[in-house]
Motif scaffolding. Structure first.
Motif, PDB file in Angstrom:
ATOM      1  N   ARG A  49       0.749  -1.085   0.042  1.00 19.73           N
ATOM      2  CA  ARG A  49      -0.041  -0.145  -0.058  1.00 19.73           C
ATOM      3  C   ARG A  49       0.798   1.415  -0.008  1.00 19.73           C
ATOM      4  O   ARG A  49       0.593   2.185  -0.731  1.00 19.73           O
ATOM      5  CB  ARG A  49      -0.828   0.138   1.070  1.00 19.73           C
ATOM      6  CG  ARG A  49      -2.082  -1.195   0.998  1.00 19.73           C
ATOM      7  CD  ARG A  49      -3.011  -0.727   2.207  1.00 19.73           C
ATOM      8  NE  ARG A  49      -2.634  -0.922   3.447  1.00 19.73           N
ATOM      9  CZ  ARG A  49      -2.902  -2.084   4.153  1.00 19.73           C
ATOM     10  NH1 ARG A  49      -3.109  -3.148   3.525  1.00 19.73           N
ATOM     11  NH2 ARG A  49      -2.145  -2.066   5.266  1.00 19.73           N
ATOM     12  N   ARG A  50       1.901   1.002   0.689  1.00 15.32           N
ATOM     13  CA  ARG A  50       2.718   2.423   0.695  1.00 15.32           C
ATOM     14  C   ARG A  50       3.680   2.527  -0.613  1.00 15.32           C
ATOM     15  O   ARG A  50       3.883   3.628  -0.893  1.00 15.32           O
ATOM     16  CB  ARG A  50       3.712   2.264   2.135  1.00 15.32           C
ATOM     17  CG  ARG A  50       3.072   2.722   3.209  1.00 15.32           C
ATOM     18  CD  ARG A  50       3.601   2.126   4.591  1.00 15.32           C
ATOM     19  NE  ARG A  50       2.952   2.605   5.661  1.00 15.32           N
ATOM     20  CZ  ARG A  50       1.859   1.962   6.128  1.00 15.32           C
ATOM     21  NH1 ARG A  50       1.301   0.754   5.661  1.00 15.32           N
ATOM     22  NH2 ARG A  50       1.237   2.450   7.168  1.00 15.32           N
ATOM     23  N   LEU A  51       3.906   1.535  -1.287  1.00 14.72           N
ATOM     24  CA  LEU A  51       4.574   1.524  -2.514  1.00 14.72           C
ATOM     25  C   LEU A  51       3.597   2.434  -3.518  1.00 14.72           C
ATOM     26  O   LEU A  51       3.924   3.149  -4.193  1.00 14.72           O
ATOM     27  CB  LEU A  51       4.842   0.160  -3.029  1.00 14.72           C
ATOM     28  CG  LEU A  51       6.287  -0.465  -2.342  1.00 14.72           C
ATOM     29  CD1 LEU A  51       6.187  -2.086  -2.706  1.00 14.72           C
ATOM     30  CD2 LEU A  51       7.446   0.122  -3.101  1.00 14.72           C
ATOM     31  N   VAL A  52       2.421   1.957  -3.339  1.00 13.38           N
ATOM     32  CA  VAL A  52       1.391   2.484  -4.251  1.00 13.38           C
ATOM     33  C   VAL A  52       1.283   3.900  -3.921  1.00 13.38           C
ATOM     34  O   VAL A  52       1.172   4.993  -4.733  1.00 13.38           O
ATOM     35  CB  VAL A  52      -0.051   1.977  -4.020  1.00 13.38           C
ATOM     36  CG1 VAL A  52      -1.115   2.838  -4.917  1.00 13.38           C
ATOM     37  CG2 VAL A  52       0.127   0.531  -4.897  1.00 13.38           C
ATOM     38  N   ARG A  53       1.330   4.404  -2.667  1.00 12.22           N
ATOM     39  CA  ARG A  53       1.185   5.746  -2.245  1.00 12.22           C
ATOM     40  C   ARG A  53       2.470   6.454  -2.721  1.00 12.22           C
ATOM     41  O   ARG A  53       2.412   7.678  -3.168  1.00 12.22           O
ATOM     42  CB  ARG A  53       1.104   5.922  -0.627  1.00 12.22           C
ATOM     43  CG  ARG A  53       0.852   7.209   0.023  1.00 12.22           C
ATOM     44  CD  ARG A  53       0.870   7.142   1.483  1.00 12.22           C
ATOM     45  NE  ARG A  53       1.229   8.374   1.907  1.00 12.22           N
ATOM     46  CZ  ARG A  53       1.470   8.618   3.371  1.00 12.22           C
ATOM     47  NH1 ARG A  53       1.392   7.563   4.165  1.00 12.22           N
ATOM     48  NH2 ARG A  53       1.667   9.786   3.754  1.00 12.22           N
ATOM     49  N   TYR A  54       3.721   5.883  -2.450  1.00  8.79           N
ATOM     50  CA  TYR A  54       5.105   6.534  -2.858  1.00  8.79           C
ATOM     51  C   TYR A  54       4.680   6.881  -4.467  1.00  8.79           C
ATOM     52  O   TYR A  54       5.233   7.936  -4.865  1.00  8.79           O
ATOM     53  CB  TYR A  54       6.111   5.599  -2.602  1.00  8.79           C
ATOM     54  CG  TYR A  54       7.293   6.343  -3.181  1.00  8.79           C
ATOM     55  CD1 TYR A  54       8.052   7.181  -2.521  1.00  8.79           C
ATOM     56  CD2 TYR A  54       7.831   5.876  -4.414  1.00  8.79           C
ATOM     57  CE1 TYR A  54       9.248   7.640  -3.024  1.00  8.79           C
ATOM     58  CE2 TYR A  54       9.146   6.148  -5.042  1.00  8.79           C
ATOM     59  CZ  TYR A  54       9.822   7.187  -4.316  1.00  8.79           C
ATOM     60  OH  TYR A  54      10.680   7.806  -4.889  1.00  8.79           O
ATOM     61  N   ASP A  55       4.342   5.831  -5.305  1.00 11.60           N
ATOM     62  CA  ASP A  55       4.128   6.102  -6.778  1.00 11.60           C
ATOM     63  C   ASP A  55       3.149   7.471  -7.011  1.00 11.60           C
ATOM     64  O   ASP A  55       3.551   7.968  -7.799  1.00 11.60           O
ATOM     65  CB  ASP A  55       3.582   4.950  -7.509  1.00 11.60           C
ATOM     66  CG  ASP A  55       4.723   3.661  -7.469  1.00 11.60           C
ATOM     67  OD1 ASP A  55       5.859   4.252  -7.331  1.00 11.60           O
ATOM     68  OD2 ASP A  55       4.657   2.804  -7.686  1.00 11.60           O
ATOM     69  N   MET A  56       2.283   7.458  -6.363  1.00  7.53           N
ATOM     70  CA  MET A  56       1.140   8.515  -6.519  1.00  7.53           C
ATOM     71  C   MET A  56       1.941  10.071  -6.128  1.00  7.53           C
ATOM     72  O   MET A  56       1.795  10.769  -6.814  1.00  7.53           O
ATOM     73  CB  MET A  56       0.060   8.169  -5.603  1.00  7.53           C
ATOM     74  CG  MET A  56      -0.541   7.190  -5.911  1.00  7.53           C
ATOM     75  SD  MET A  56      -2.078   6.752  -4.833  1.00  7.53           S
ATOM     76  CE  MET A  56      -3.270   7.983  -5.350  1.00  7.53           C
ATOM     77  N   VAL A  57       2.747   9.785  -5.105  1.00  5.66           N
ATOM     78  CA  VAL A  57       3.279  10.976  -4.789  1.00  5.66           C
ATOM     79  C   VAL A  57       4.423  11.667  -5.724  1.00  5.66           C
ATOM     80  O   VAL A  57       4.545  12.502  -6.300  1.00  5.66           O
ATOM     81  CB  VAL A  57       3.998  10.915  -3.216  1.00  5.66           C
ATOM     82  CG1 VAL A  57       4.763  12.391  -2.982  1.00  5.66           C
ATOM     83  CG2 VAL A  57       3.146  10.782  -2.222  1.00  5.66           C
ATOM     84  N   ARG A  58       5.239  10.333  -6.054  1.00  9.33           N
ATOM     85  CA  ARG A  58       6.309  10.864  -7.125  1.00  9.33           C
ATOM     86  C   ARG A  58       5.624  11.060  -8.432  1.00  9.33           C
ATOM     87  O   ARG A  58       6.247  12.066  -9.430  1.00  9.33           O
ATOM     88  CB  ARG A  58       7.143   9.621  -7.322  1.00  9.33           C
ATOM     89  CG  ARG A  58       8.174   9.810  -8.206  1.00  9.33           C
ATOM     90  CD  ARG A  58       9.239   8.371  -8.200  1.00  9.33           C
ATOM     91  NE  ARG A  58      10.179   8.727  -9.104  1.00  9.33           N
ATOM     92  CZ  ARG A  58      11.221   7.473  -9.436  1.00  9.33           C
ATOM     93  NH1 ARG A  58      11.099   6.532  -8.757  1.00  9.33           N
ATOM     94  NH2 ARG A  58      11.960   7.585 -10.228  1.00  9.33           N
ATOM     95  N   GLY A  59       4.438  10.744  -8.627  1.00 14.82           N
ATOM     96  CA  GLY A  59       3.786  11.111 -10.015  1.00 14.82           C
ATOM     97  C   GLY A  59       3.546  12.652  -9.902  1.00 14.82           C
ATOM     98  O   GLY A  59       3.128  13.178 -11.131  1.00 14.82           O
ATOM     99  N   HIS A  60       3.107  13.246  -8.818  1.00 16.39           N
ATOM    100  CA  HIS A  60       3.096  14.682  -8.756  1.00 16.39           C
ATOM    101  C   HIS A  60       4.464  15.332  -8.979  1.00 16.39           C
ATOM    102  O   HIS A  60       4.305  16.805  -9.100  1.00 16.39           O
ATOM    103  CB  HIS A  60       2.350  14.892  -7.459  1.00 16.39           C
ATOM    104  CG  HIS A  60       0.881  14.419  -7.478  1.00 16.39           C
ATOM    105  ND1 HIS A  60      -0.159  14.731  -8.178  1.00 16.39           N
ATOM    106  CD2 HIS A  60       0.378  13.738  -6.648  1.00 16.39           C
ATOM    107  CE1 HIS A  60      -1.427  14.256  -7.982  1.00 16.39           C
ATOM    108  NE2 HIS A  60      -1.002  13.598  -6.809  1.00 16.39           N
ATOM    109  N   ALA A  61       5.313  14.859  -8.664  1.00 21.00           N
ATOM    110  CA  ALA A  61       6.491  15.653  -8.500  1.00 21.00           C
ATOM    111  C   ALA A  61       7.308  16.206  -9.909  1.00 21.00           C
ATOM    112  O   ALA A  61       6.840  15.205 -11.029  1.00 21.00           O
ATOM    113  CB  ALA A  61       7.629  14.704  -7.933  1.00 21.00           C
ATOM    114  N   LEU A  62       7.969  17.227  -9.980  1.00 28.19           N
ATOM    115  CA  LEU A  62       8.733  17.227 -11.027  1.00 28.19           C
ATOM    116  C   LEU A  62       9.929  16.605 -11.626  1.00 28.19           C
ATOM    117  O   LEU A  62      10.428  16.042 -10.635  1.00 28.19           O
ATOM    118  CB  LEU A  62       9.251  19.037 -10.942  1.00 28.19           C
ATOM    119  CG  LEU A  62       8.229  20.052 -10.940  1.00 28.19           C
ATOM    120  CD1 LEU A  62       8.957  21.115 -10.303  1.00 28.19           C
ATOM    121  CD2 LEU A  62       7.432  20.076 -11.709  1.00 28.19           C
ATOM    122  N   PRO A  63      10.371  16.467 -12.749  1.00 27.54           N
ATOM    123  CA  PRO A  63      11.347  15.752 -13.342  1.00 27.54           C
ATOM    124  C   PRO A  63      12.691  16.217 -12.486  1.00 27.54           C
ATOM    125  O   PRO A  63      12.596  17.374 -12.020  1.00 27.54           O
ATOM    126  CB  PRO A  63      11.576  16.007 -14.672  1.00 27.54           C
ATOM    127  CG  PRO A  63      10.194  16.299 -15.197  1.00 27.54           C
ATOM    128  CD  PRO A  63       9.406  17.021 -14.021  1.00 27.54           C
TER     129      PRO A  63
END
Length: 203
Positions: free
Chosen positions: A174-188
């Motif tokens: 679940r935290r892996l999914v959450r991390y991917d969601m956060v990173r998806g909002h981040a700038l390159p």
């Protein structure tokens, strides 16, 4: 006091002096990790803090002797990322981390310069979630995902004086999914570096 462990649940341990309960276990895992992923919504991660920034954070409401000891321990732990074979490290943080003045403007300029330098290392990446994203999953608190060399994953969360090391596969997933969601909002990385430089110029 160590809470009595319950089957299938992470163990919790209250702590003092800003060192979360599973801190040593987390660091041991980090040392043997292949990849480490951090999210930080409020402060620069301890492994990336300059001495001036860390001294400000650790010295808050702390007697000088203990604050200095914690500072030296923090500086020593940073060698995890500068050793001969460091883990691959991804840091995702909110833009507010860059804009919050910790200590002084001089300390923040030094800290932001250190982030830029770190982000240029081949084994490290720094991603910034811009303020205009609004609410995102990373604002719920700091957490870490450790990809161990044996193929297993563990997670670590920390807030309000408690830290929890999580081994349960479903909880880690679940935290892996959450991390991917956060990173998806981040700038390159390159755009994150541009933003860090822009904030430095404003200080």
């Amino acid at each position: 006091t160590l809470d009595r462990p319950v089957e299938g649940r992470p163990q919790r341990l209250r702590h003092r002096f800003r060192r979360p309960p599973h801190h040593r276990r987390q660091l041991t895992s980090a040392i043997s990790s292949h990849t480490v992923n951090w999210t930080d919504p409020t402060l620069v991660n301890g492994l990336l803090q300059t001495e001036g920034y860390a001294r400000t954070v650790l010295g808050s409401n702390q007697v000088p002797e203990k604050a200095e000891r914690l500072l030296q321990e923090r500086m020593e732990r940073q060698r995890i990322l500068t050793r001969q074979h460091p883990p691959h490290a991804w840091f995702v943080m909110d833009e507010m981390v860059l804009r919050r003045i910790v200590g002084s403007r001089e300390i923040m300029r030094e800290q932001l310069a250190h982030l830029l330098e770190f982000s240029e290392r081949p084994t490290s990446m720094v991603h910034i979630v811009p303020l205009d994203t609004g609410y995102h999953e990373g604002l719920g608190g700091t957490f870490t995902i450790l990809d161990l060399r044996d193929g297993k994953n563990v997670a670590y969360t920390e807030s309000t004086g408690e830290g929890v090391l999580i081994n349960d596969r479903a909880s880690v997933a679940r935290r892996l999914v959450r991390y991917d969601m956060v990173r998806g909002h981040a700038l390159p990385v390159d755009k994150s570096q541009d933003l860090i430089k822009s904030v430095m110029e404003e200080l």
